[in-house]
Design an enzyme around this catalytic site. Structure first.
Site, PDB file in Angstrom:
ATOM      1  N   LYS A   1       0.729  -1.239  -0.116  1.00  0.00           N
ATOM      2  CA  LYS A   1      -0.022  -0.139   0.029  1.00  0.00           C
ATOM      3  C   LYS A   1       0.841   1.340  -0.082  1.00  0.00           C
ATOM      4  O   LYS A   1       2.083   1.297   0.284  1.00  0.00           O
ATOM      5  CB  LYS A   1      -0.954  -0.082   1.373  1.00  0.00           C
ATOM      6  CG  LYS A   1      -0.192   0.010   2.588  1.00  0.00           C
ATOM      7  CD  LYS A   1       0.111   1.372   3.053  1.00  0.00           C
ATOM      8  CE  LYS A   1       0.576   1.408   4.636  1.00  0.00           C
ATOM      9  NZ  LYS A   1       1.528   2.363   5.085  1.00  0.00           N
TER      10      LYS A   1
ATOM     11  N   ALA B   1       9.404  -3.190   7.101  1.00  0.00           N
ATOM     12  CA  ALA B   1       9.739  -2.072   7.748  1.00  0.00           C
ATOM     13  C   ALA B   1       9.797  -1.074   6.952  1.00  0.00           C
ATOM     14  O   ALA B   1      10.582   0.058   7.395  1.00  0.00           O
ATOM     15  CB  ALA B   1      10.642  -2.219   8.898  1.00  0.00           C
TER      16      ALA B   1
ATOM     17  N   GLY C   1       7.114   1.162   5.438  1.00  0.00           N
ATOM     18  CA  GLY C   1       5.638   1.767   5.165  1.00  0.00           C
ATOM     19  C   GLY C   1       5.085   1.562   4.155  1.00  0.00           C
ATOM     20  O   GLY C   1       4.125   2.232   3.750  1.00  0.00           O
TER      21      GLY C   1
ATOM     22  N   GLY D   1       3.786  -6.603   5.656  1.00  0.00           N
ATOM     23  CA  GLY D   1       3.497  -7.596   7.041  1.00  0.00           C
ATOM     24  C   GLY D   1       2.205  -7.782   7.102  1.00  0.00           C
ATOM     25  O   GLY D   1       1.635  -8.817   7.207  1.00  0.00           O
TER      26      GLY D   1
ATOM     27  N   ASP E   1      -2.931  -1.757   9.857  1.00  0.00           N
ATOM     28  CA  ASP E   1      -2.956  -1.651   8.578  1.00  0.00           C
ATOM     29  C   ASP E   1      -3.650  -2.749   8.036  1.00  0.00           C
ATOM     30  O   ASP E   1      -4.042  -2.646   6.593  1.00  0.00           O
ATOM     31  CB  ASP E   1      -1.337  -1.623   7.842  1.00  0.00           C
ATOM     32  CG  ASP E   1      -0.756  -0.303   7.825  1.00  0.00           C
ATOM     33  OD1 ASP E   1      -1.556   0.687   8.082  1.00  0.00           O
ATOM     34  OD2 ASP E   1       0.374  -0.088   7.796  1.00  0.00           O
TER      35      ASP E   1
HETATM   36  O1  C5P Z   1      -1.000  -1.977  14.767  1.00  0.00           O
HETATM   37  P1  C5P Z   1       0.338  -2.218  14.736  1.00  0.00           P
HETATM   38  O2  C5P Z   1       0.867  -3.405  15.471  1.00  0.00           O
HETATM   39  O3  C5P Z   1       1.072  -2.260  13.193  1.00  0.00           O
HETATM   40  O4  C5P Z   1       1.208  -0.962  15.269  1.00  0.00           O
HETATM   41  C1  C5P Z   1       2.366  -0.933  15.619  1.00  0.00           C
HETATM   42  C2  C5P Z   1       2.747  -0.024  16.710  1.00  0.00           C
HETATM   43  O5  C5P Z   1       2.799   1.346  15.966  1.00  0.00           O
HETATM   44  C3  C5P Z   1       1.536   0.111  17.752  1.00  0.00           C
HETATM   45  O6  C5P Z   1       2.211  -0.739  18.746  1.00  0.00           O
HETATM   46  C4  C5P Z   1       1.614   1.370  18.227  1.00  0.00           C
HETATM   47  O7  C5P Z   1       2.806   1.813  18.861  1.00  0.00           O
HETATM   48  C5  C5P Z   1       1.891   2.083  16.640  1.00  0.00           C
HETATM   49  N1  C5P Z   1       0.515   2.659  16.264  1.00  0.00           N
HETATM   50  C6  C5P Z   1      -0.137   3.765  16.690  1.00  0.00           C
HETATM   51  N2  C5P Z   1      -1.234   4.107  16.166  1.00  0.00           N
HETATM   52  C7  C5P Z   1      -1.632   3.489  14.886  1.00  0.00           C
HETATM   53  C8  C5P Z   1      -0.828   2.455  14.506  1.00  0.00           C
HETATM   54  C9  C5P Z   1       0.298   2.064  15.105  1.00  0.00           C
HETATM   55  O8  C5P Z   1       0.242   4.379  17.697  1.00  0.00           O
HETATM   56  N3  C5P Z   1      -2.793   3.900  14.372  1.00  0.00           N
END
Ligand code: C5P
Length: 337
Positions: A18, A116, A118, A122, A158
Protein backbone atom coordinates in the site's frame (compact mmCIF):
# COMPACT_ATOMS: atom_id res chain seq x y z
CA UNK A 1 3.82 -23.05 -8.96
CA UNK A 2 4.66 -25.68 -6.31
CA UNK A 3 3.63 -29.19 -7.36
CA UNK A 4 0.46 -30.43 -5.69
CA UNK A 5 1.25 -32.68 -2.74
CA UNK A 6 -0.93 -35.65 -1.78
CA UNK A 7 -3.64 -34.52 -4.20
CA UNK A 8 -4.07 -31.15 -2.47
CA UNK A 9 -3.53 -28.15 -4.72
CA UNK A 10 -1.48 -25.44 -3.05
CA UNK A 11 -3.34 -22.22 -2.38
CA UNK A 12 -1.66 -19.13 -3.81
CA UNK A 13 -2.35 -15.55 -2.74
CA UNK A 14 -0.80 -12.26 -3.70
CA UNK A 15 -0.34 -9.63 -1.01
CA UNK A 16 -0.13 -6.11 -2.45
CA UNK A 17 1.80 -3.23 -0.96
CA UNK A 18 0.00 0.00 0.00
CA UNK A 19 0.90 3.61 -0.44
CA UNK A 20 -0.17 6.36 1.94
CA UNK A 21 -1.00 9.35 -0.27
CA UNK A 22 -1.80 11.25 2.93
CA UNK A 23 -1.32 10.42 6.60
CA UNK A 24 -2.71 12.76 9.25
CA UNK A 25 -2.49 11.97 12.95
CA UNK A 26 -5.65 13.39 14.52
CA UNK A 27 -5.51 12.18 18.12
CA UNK A 28 -4.57 9.42 20.49
CA UNK A 29 -6.65 6.67 22.06
CA UNK A 30 -6.40 5.88 25.77
CA UNK A 31 -4.54 2.65 24.89
CA UNK A 32 -1.79 4.67 23.17
CA UNK A 33 -2.73 3.98 19.53
CA UNK A 34 -2.93 7.08 17.37
CA UNK A 35 -6.07 8.07 15.49
CA UNK A 36 -5.45 8.63 11.81
CA UNK A 37 -6.95 10.04 8.64
CA UNK A 38 -5.25 8.60 5.58
CA UNK A 39 -5.91 8.00 1.91
CA UNK A 40 -4.40 4.66 0.99
CA UNK A 41 -4.10 2.84 -2.32
CA UNK A 42 -2.87 -0.66 -3.07
CA UNK A 43 -0.06 -1.19 -5.57
CA UNK A 44 0.82 -3.92 -8.04
CA UNK A 45 4.06 -4.48 -6.12
CA UNK A 46 3.17 -7.63 -4.17
CA UNK A 47 4.46 -10.50 -2.07
CA UNK A 48 3.30 -14.00 -2.99
CA UNK A 49 2.22 -16.70 -0.57
CA UNK A 50 1.81 -20.41 -1.26
CA UNK A 51 0.02 -22.43 1.40
CA UNK A 52 0.33 -26.21 1.62
CA UNK A 53 -0.59 -28.70 4.34
CA UNK A 54 2.46 -28.99 6.61
CA UNK A 55 4.20 -32.18 7.67
CA UNK A 56 3.86 -32.18 11.44
CA UNK A 57 1.67 -30.33 13.90
CA UNK A 58 3.02 -26.75 13.67
CA UNK A 59 2.38 -24.04 11.08
CA UNK A 60 5.60 -23.21 9.25
CA UNK A 61 6.92 -20.24 7.32
CA UNK A 62 9.62 -20.30 4.68
CA UNK A 63 10.67 -16.87 3.44
CA UNK A 64 12.37 -16.50 0.07
CA UNK A 65 13.78 -13.42 -1.63
CA UNK A 66 14.06 -12.47 -5.28
CA UNK A 67 16.94 -12.43 -7.73
CA UNK A 68 17.71 -8.83 -6.73
CA UNK A 69 17.04 -8.98 -2.99
CA UNK A 70 17.85 -11.79 -0.55
CA UNK A 71 15.25 -13.21 1.84
CA UNK A 72 14.83 -10.81 4.74
CA UNK A 73 15.08 -12.03 8.31
CA UNK A 74 11.52 -11.76 9.62
CA UNK A 75 12.35 -12.83 13.19
CA UNK A 76 10.93 -15.75 15.19
CA UNK A 77 8.34 -17.78 13.25
CA UNK A 78 5.68 -17.85 15.98
CA UNK A 79 5.77 -14.05 16.26
CA UNK A 80 5.37 -13.56 12.53
CA UNK A 81 2.10 -11.98 11.49
CA UNK A 82 1.50 -14.66 8.83
CA UNK A 83 1.68 -17.47 11.39
CA UNK A 84 -0.39 -15.44 13.87
CA UNK A 85 -3.02 -14.84 11.17
CA UNK A 86 -3.34 -18.58 10.55
CA UNK A 87 -3.67 -19.24 14.29
CA UNK A 88 -6.32 -16.49 14.54
CA UNK A 89 -8.25 -17.99 11.61
CA UNK A 90 -8.20 -21.42 13.32
CA UNK A 91 -9.52 -19.89 16.55
CA UNK A 92 -12.28 -18.01 14.69
CA UNK A 93 -13.39 -21.18 12.88
CA UNK A 94 -13.64 -23.02 16.19
CA UNK A 95 -15.56 -20.05 17.67
CA UNK A 96 -17.99 -20.31 14.74
CA UNK A 97 -18.79 -23.82 15.97
CA UNK A 98 -16.95 -25.70 13.23
CA UNK A 99 -14.82 -28.56 14.59
CA UNK A 100 -13.47 -30.18 11.43
CA UNK A 101 -9.73 -30.99 11.42
CA UNK A 102 -7.66 -27.96 10.38
CA UNK A 103 -4.22 -29.25 9.42
CA UNK A 104 -1.10 -27.22 10.11
CA UNK A 105 -0.02 -25.15 7.12
CA UNK A 106 3.36 -24.58 5.52
CA UNK A 107 3.61 -21.13 3.97
CA UNK A 108 6.16 -20.15 1.36
CA UNK A 109 6.41 -16.36 1.36
CA UNK A 110 8.13 -14.71 -1.58
CA UNK A 111 9.07 -11.23 -0.34
CA UNK A 112 9.17 -8.45 -2.88
CA UNK A 113 7.88 -5.65 -0.64
CA UNK A 114 10.65 -4.17 1.52
CA UNK A 115 10.26 -4.82 5.26
CA UNK A 116 9.54 -2.04 7.81
CA UNK A 117 9.33 0.36 4.89
CA UNK A 118 5.92 2.04 5.28
CA UNK A 119 4.43 -0.11 2.51
CA UNK A 120 2.34 -2.44 4.70
CA UNK A 121 3.98 -5.65 3.47
CA UNK A 122 3.72 -7.60 6.74
CA UNK A 123 0.09 -6.55 7.25
CA UNK A 124 -0.81 -7.48 3.69
CA UNK A 125 0.91 -10.86 4.05
CA UNK A 126 -1.17 -11.51 7.18
CA UNK A 127 -4.48 -10.75 5.45
CA UNK A 128 -3.49 -12.88 2.45
CA UNK A 129 -2.56 -15.72 4.83
CA UNK A 130 -5.92 -15.44 6.59
CA UNK A 131 -7.77 -15.71 3.29
CA UNK A 132 -5.48 -18.46 1.99
CA UNK A 133 -5.83 -20.53 5.16
CA UNK A 134 -9.62 -20.48 4.93
CA UNK A 135 -9.42 -21.75 1.37
CA UNK A 136 -6.76 -24.36 2.20
CA UNK A 137 -9.06 -25.74 4.89
CA UNK A 138 -12.04 -25.80 2.52
CA UNK A 139 -14.03 -23.09 4.33
CA UNK A 140 -13.54 -20.02 2.10
CA UNK A 141 -16.97 -18.59 2.98
CA UNK A 142 -17.23 -19.58 6.63
CA UNK A 143 -16.33 -16.19 8.09
CA UNK A 144 -18.43 -13.23 6.97
CA UNK A 145 -16.86 -9.95 5.88
CA UNK A 146 -17.40 -8.31 9.28
CA UNK A 147 -15.66 -11.18 11.11
CA UNK A 148 -12.75 -11.06 8.65
CA UNK A 149 -12.36 -7.33 9.13
CA UNK A 150 -12.41 -7.73 12.93
CA UNK A 151 -9.84 -10.53 12.69
CA UNK A 152 -7.69 -8.37 10.44
CA UNK A 153 -7.96 -5.44 12.88
CA UNK A 154 -6.82 -7.72 15.72
CA UNK A 155 -3.64 -8.49 13.77
CA UNK A 156 -2.48 -4.94 13.03
CA UNK A 157 -3.61 -1.40 12.29
CA UNK A 158 -2.91 -1.58 8.54
CA UNK A 159 -4.57 -5.00 8.10
CA UNK A 160 -8.24 -3.94 7.67
CA UNK A 161 -7.31 -1.90 4.59
CA UNK A 162 -5.98 -5.03 2.87
CA UNK A 163 -9.27 -6.94 3.23
CA UNK A 164 -10.53 -4.93 0.23
CA UNK A 165 -7.52 -2.90 -0.98
CA UNK A 166 -8.01 -0.48 -3.87
CA UNK A 167 -8.51 3.18 -2.94
CA UNK A 168 -9.77 3.92 0.55
CA UNK A 169 -10.08 6.56 3.25
CA UNK A 170 -8.80 5.02 6.46
CA UNK A 171 -9.63 6.33 9.92
CA UNK A 172 -9.52 5.29 13.57
CA UNK A 173 -6.30 3.40 14.26
CA UNK A 174 -6.83 1.88 10.81
CA UNK A 175 -10.01 -0.13 11.34
CA UNK A 176 -12.45 2.29 9.68
CA UNK A 177 -11.96 1.71 5.97
CA UNK A 178 -14.19 3.47 3.45
CA UNK A 179 -13.65 2.79 -0.26
CA UNK A 180 -13.26 5.96 -2.33
CA UNK A 181 -13.48 6.20 -6.13
CA UNK A 182 -10.12 6.20 -7.91
CA UNK A 183 -9.22 9.27 -10.00
CA UNK A 184 -11.00 9.08 -13.34
CA UNK A 185 -9.74 8.89 -16.86
CA UNK A 186 -6.41 7.08 -16.92
CA UNK A 187 -3.82 5.04 -15.12
CA UNK A 188 -1.39 6.26 -12.48
CA UNK A 189 2.13 5.14 -11.68
CA UNK A 190 4.55 5.66 -8.83
CA UNK A 191 8.25 5.19 -8.36
CA UNK A 192 9.25 3.95 -4.92
CA UNK A 193 12.64 4.42 -3.32
CA UNK A 194 13.17 2.62 -0.03
CA UNK A 195 16.48 3.40 1.67
CA UNK A 196 18.01 0.31 3.28
CA UNK A 197 17.09 1.41 6.80
CA UNK A 198 14.15 -0.20 8.61
CA UNK A 199 11.76 2.19 10.37
CA UNK A 200 9.56 0.24 12.81
CA UNK A 201 6.07 1.78 12.90
CA UNK A 202 6.10 1.80 16.68
CA UNK A 203 9.36 3.80 16.78
CA UNK A 204 7.96 6.44 14.41
CA UNK A 205 4.77 6.87 16.46
CA UNK A 206 6.85 7.08 19.63
CA UNK A 207 8.88 9.92 18.14
CA UNK A 208 5.63 11.60 17.06
CA UNK A 209 4.19 11.20 20.58
CA UNK A 210 7.40 12.69 22.00
CA UNK A 211 6.69 15.87 20.04
CA UNK A 212 8.61 15.28 16.80
CA UNK A 213 5.76 16.40 14.57
CA UNK A 214 4.65 19.24 12.30
CA UNK A 215 2.87 22.29 13.70
CA UNK A 216 -0.76 22.67 12.66
CA UNK A 217 -3.19 20.41 10.87
CA UNK A 218 -2.21 20.83 7.23
CA UNK A 219 -2.02 17.05 6.62
CA UNK A 220 -5.56 16.57 7.91
CA UNK A 221 -6.88 19.39 5.71
CA UNK A 222 -5.15 17.88 2.64
CA UNK A 223 -6.34 14.38 3.48
CA UNK A 224 -10.00 15.27 3.98
CA UNK A 225 -9.91 17.51 0.91
CA UNK A 226 -8.55 14.67 -1.22
CA UNK A 227 -11.38 12.40 -0.08
CA UNK A 228 -13.95 15.06 -0.96
CA UNK A 229 -12.40 15.58 -4.37
CA UNK A 230 -12.20 11.86 -5.13
CA UNK A 231 -15.83 11.43 -4.15
CA UNK A 232 -16.72 14.28 -6.51
CA UNK A 233 -14.94 12.54 -9.42
CA UNK A 234 -11.38 13.95 -9.50
CA UNK A 235 -9.60 13.35 -12.82
CA UNK A 236 -6.16 11.73 -12.96
CA UNK A 237 -4.64 14.94 -14.38
CA UNK A 238 -6.02 17.05 -11.51
CA UNK A 239 -4.96 14.36 -9.06
CA UNK A 240 -1.39 14.63 -10.36
CA UNK A 241 -1.57 18.41 -9.92
CA UNK A 242 -2.24 17.71 -6.23
CA UNK A 243 1.06 15.78 -5.89
CA UNK A 244 2.84 18.77 -4.37
CA UNK A 245 0.23 19.09 -1.62
CA UNK A 246 0.09 15.34 -1.01
CA UNK A 247 3.86 15.12 -0.71
CA UNK A 248 3.63 17.32 2.39
CA UNK A 249 0.53 15.67 3.86
CA UNK A 250 2.23 13.14 6.13
CA UNK A 251 2.51 13.88 9.84
CA UNK A 252 5.12 11.14 10.37
CA UNK A 253 7.74 12.78 8.12
CA UNK A 254 9.55 14.58 11.00
CA UNK A 255 9.54 11.36 13.08
CA UNK A 256 11.06 9.32 10.22
CA UNK A 257 13.63 12.06 9.57
CA UNK A 258 14.55 11.98 13.26
CA UNK A 259 15.05 8.19 13.13
CA UNK A 260 16.91 8.24 9.80
CA UNK A 261 19.34 11.13 9.57
CA UNK A 262 19.88 12.12 5.94
CA UNK A 263 16.35 11.07 4.90
CA UNK A 264 15.32 14.71 4.46
CA UNK A 265 18.31 15.49 2.27
CA UNK A 266 17.74 12.28 0.24
CA UNK A 267 14.15 13.31 -0.31
CA UNK A 268 15.19 16.76 -1.51
CA UNK A 269 17.81 15.27 -3.83
CA UNK A 270 15.25 12.82 -5.28
CA UNK A 271 12.80 15.66 -5.84
CA UNK A 272 15.51 17.64 -7.67
CA UNK A 273 16.48 14.62 -9.78
CA UNK A 274 12.91 13.87 -10.87
CA UNK A 275 11.84 17.53 -10.84
CA UNK A 276 8.70 16.37 -9.03
CA UNK A 277 7.30 16.45 -5.49
CA UNK A 278 8.39 13.47 -3.37
CA UNK A 279 6.29 12.12 -0.53
CA UNK A 280 6.76 9.51 2.18
CA UNK A 281 4.60 6.43 2.63
CA UNK A 282 3.39 5.70 6.16
CA UNK A 283 6.11 5.85 8.77
CA UNK A 284 8.76 5.64 6.03
CA UNK A 285 11.43 5.43 4.95
CA UNK A 286 9.87 4.73 1.52
CA UNK A 287 9.80 7.84 -0.68
CA UNK A 288 7.43 8.14 -3.64
CA UNK A 289 6.90 10.23 -6.74
CA UNK A 290 3.67 9.95 -8.74
CA UNK A 291 3.42 9.82 -12.52
CA UNK A 292 0.82 9.43 -15.26
CA UNK A 293 1.51 5.75 -15.92
CA UNK A 294 3.53 2.79 -14.74
CA UNK A 295 5.62 3.16 -17.91
CA UNK A 296 6.59 6.69 -16.81
CA UNK A 297 7.44 5.31 -13.35
CA UNK A 298 9.66 2.68 -15.00
CA UNK A 299 11.51 5.57 -16.67
CA UNK A 300 11.85 7.32 -13.31
CA UNK A 301 13.23 4.13 -11.75
CA UNK A 302 15.82 3.87 -14.55
CA UNK A 303 16.85 7.51 -14.02
CA UNK A 304 17.25 6.91 -10.28
CA UNK A 305 19.32 3.75 -10.82
CA UNK A 306 21.55 5.62 -13.29
CA UNK A 307 22.04 8.50 -10.83
CA UNK A 308 22.91 5.99 -8.10
CA UNK A 309 25.42 4.25 -10.37
CA UNK A 310 27.02 7.59 -11.23
CA UNK A 311 27.16 8.63 -7.57
CA UNK A 312 24.92 11.64 -8.30
CA UNK A 313 22.49 10.72 -5.53
CA UNK A 314 22.90 8.81 -2.28
CA UNK A 315 20.46 7.40 0.24
CA UNK A 316 20.84 6.44 3.89
CA UNK A 317 21.67 2.78 4.60
CA UNK A 318 24.59 0.44 4.11
CA UNK A 319 23.23 -0.88 0.81
CA UNK A 320 21.71 0.81 -2.22
CA UNK A 321 18.00 1.54 -1.82
CA UNK A 322 15.18 -0.59 -3.21
CA UNK A 323 13.90 1.16 -6.34
CA UNK A 324 10.70 0.01 -8.06
CA UNK A 325 7.97 1.24 -10.37
CA UNK A 326 4.38 0.33 -9.59
CA UNK A 327 0.85 0.97 -10.78
CA UNK A 328 -1.66 2.46 -8.35
CA UNK A 329 -4.38 -0.10 -7.61
CA UNK A 330 -3.08 -2.22 -10.50
CA UNK A 331 -3.34 -5.97 -10.72
CA UNK A 332 -0.33 -7.52 -8.93
CA UNK A 333 2.18 -8.80 -11.44
CA UNK A 334 2.57 -12.08 -9.53
CA UNK A 335 -1.04 -13.22 -9.95
CA UNK A 336 -1.43 -16.98 -9.55
CA UNK A 337 -0.55 -18.81 -12.78
O1 C5P B 1 -0.95 -2.00 14.71
P1 C5P B 1 0.50 -2.23 14.53
O2 C5P B 1 0.97 -3.45 15.28
O3 C5P B 1 0.91 -2.25 13.11
O4 C5P B 1 1.23 -0.98 15.16
C1 C5P B 1 2.57 -1.00 15.57
C2 C5P B 1 2.76 0.08 16.61
O5 C5P B 1 2.64 1.36 16.00
C3 C5P B 1 1.73 0.07 17.71
O6 C5P B 1 2.13 -0.77 18.76
C4 C5P B 1 1.68 1.51 18.13
O7 C5P B 1 2.78 1.78 18.99
C5 C5P B 1 1.95 2.25 16.84
N1 C5P B 1 0.69 2.69 16.18
C6 C5P B 1 0.00 3.76 16.70
N2 C5P B 1 -1.16 4.16 16.10
C7 C5P B 1 -1.62 3.54 15.00
C8 C5P B 1 -0.91 2.46 14.43
C9 C5P B 1 0.25 2.06 15.06
O8 C5P B 1 0.39 4.36 17.70
N3 C5P B 1 -2.76 3.95 14.42
Amino acid sequence: MTAPRGGVTPVVRVAPAKLNLTLAVVGRRPDGFHLLHSVMVSLDLADRLTLDPAFGPADRLHVVGTASSPAPNLGPVQENLVVRAIAAARTAIRAAGDHRPLPALAVRLEKRIPVAAGLGGGSSDAVAALDGALEAWGVPDLLDAGTRRALAASLGSDCPFFVEGGWAAVEGRGENVRPVPPPRGGSLGVVLVTPAVAVPTRAAFERYAAGVRPDGAAALASSTHLVTELQAGLSTSLFLERAGVLAFANDLVPAAADLVPDLTEARRALSRLLDRPVGQSGSGPTLWALSASKADAVGDAAAIRAALADGLITFPGDRPPFVAAAALAGIPSSVPS
